[in-house]
Motif scaffolding. Sequence first.
Motif, mmCIF file in Angstrom:
data_model
loop_
_atom_site.group_PDB
_atom_site.id
_atom_site.type_symbol
_atom_site.label_atom_id
_atom_site.label_comp_id
_atom_site.label_asym_id
_atom_site.label_seq_id
_atom_site.Cartn_x
_atom_site.Cartn_y
_atom_site.Cartn_z
ATOM 1 N N ARG A 37 -30.481 142.812 -16.031
ATOM 2 C CA ARG A 37 -28.859 142.395 -16.043
ATOM 3 C C ARG A 37 -28.551 141.638 -14.717
ATOM 4 N N ALA A 65 -23.145 149.781 -21.593
ATOM 5 C CA ALA A 65 -24.519 149.946 -20.736
ATOM 6 C C ALA A 65 -25.387 151.001 -21.897
ATOM 7 N N ILE A 85 -32.889 148.846 -18.417
ATOM 8 C CA ILE A 85 -32.190 147.457 -17.932
ATOM 9 C C ILE A 85 -32.134 147.757 -16.541
ATOM 10 N N GLN A 87 -31.642 145.664 -12.689
ATOM 11 C CA GLN A 87 -30.697 144.694 -11.966
ATOM 12 C C GLN A 87 -31.487 143.941 -11.371
ATOM 13 N N LEU A 101 -29.175 139.684 -19.232
ATOM 14 C CA LEU A 101 -27.874 140.029 -19.828
ATOM 15 C C LEU A 101 -26.718 139.900 -18.591
ATOM 16 N N SER A 102 -25.543 139.362 -19.101
ATOM 17 C CA SER A 102 -24.569 139.213 -18.334
ATOM 18 C C SER A 102 -23.281 139.632 -18.862
ATOM 19 N N TRP A 103 -22.497 140.542 -18.253
ATOM 20 C CA TRP A 103 -21.247 140.978 -19.094
ATOM 21 C C TRP A 103 -20.409 141.651 -17.866
#
Length: 428
Positions: A37, A65, A85, A87, A101-103
């Motif tokens: 992420r 998540a 996932i 960081q 992934l980016s949100w």
Amino acid sequence: MKKNISWLMLAITLAVAALRAQPPQTQPIPENILVVRSDSLQGLVGARALFPLRGGLKGEAWAIADVLATGSRSPTGEHAPRIQIAQTDPTLKKNSPTLVLSWQEGERFGTACLTQTTGLLTSPSTRFTPGLIAATDIAATVEGKAFSAGRSAVLVPGNLTQLEAYQAVWERKAELLRFLVLAPWLFSLALLFAAWRGKSFGNPKIFGGIALVLWADLLLGSPLLERLPFSYSVTEAARFYGIGNDAAGLFIGCALAAGFEVPALLAVALTIGAPSLGANNGCFLAALVGIMAQEVGKLPVRKRLRAALAALLGIALLFLGLARWDASRGAGVQTHLGQAVSGERVGVVRLIGRKLAMNGHLLVSSPWSLLLLTSGVLLARQRAGRALIAGGAALALNDSGVLAAAMLLLPLAAQKTQSPPAQSGAGG
């Protein structure tokens, strides 16, 4: 509608459904990918896709998540299979492809970028819509196989400019959806005003035109429905393709109100139900029940029971055949019906239970219940039994059946708002 045109509609529907039954040409993603992420994808090169950050049943306690890690929109236990996932900084060079992934909280979409690849990501969950995957597909993509409710992403041609154009369309539709809540109130008031004046405001030609537009739009891949605040909603992750219950109900109601002949009505039903077109199983059955009610109602009373039983048997066989055909296709292109029959996803009994639970909730909470009640009362007052049978089927056979039934009955009720009740058995 002239019979030769009706048969032509049916033939075109069957041909297009068959032509679109095969998935597009895709490329598999690399194996053994990493997933991380990041707060930003700026400057990152690779194949991209959007995934909706919303979805799931009301009352479910889940975080995005958890959906990404477990491949499920339902709450899962502590020991449920899940992916990790990490960081990390996406600018770090890696020796293997990485799914970044980016949100951000409050946004409608998250973004996925698969490095060391080009094009756009898509998946069977979205019927291979370029640049769109389900949040549940992330875990399956990392695993390289079906994982819980998700299915692995694949690559199709495309670029970032195209993805931004798609996102603009989906975002604009989401904005329009805010005003859809006013529709049942406005439609109900219009019906009540027409009934008070004792006049019908339904025009068969207008209803026929609406039905033909929806039919053509579905055959062309839904370029109109994907821009209107009806039908499926990508941002809500409730339905990614085909036709939603509101538009499907309106489609059926307009076709019946316009007086389409049986071949054209079958074309409407198949357009709604074919997995490669509308992919809406509940409204497909409701359309068939509506056709049955219309045709059986034309027979002498003594012949109706036998004809109804024969028609129900035919509907069951047709639906079973469609389900078996869908189940026989590859897991990557099956709809929920095919998955339920083949055992790839929740069973048929649980599927029915879920639909009933959702309908019970919507009956007491949705503003569309007002329109359903208004239309139902007006049609009952006119003794329009055939229309009520079709509406009842739409209500019972869909998980948001309140919406489907309300929209199905709307054009039929609009034709029958005059004061004097019709003769018994007529007006269906």
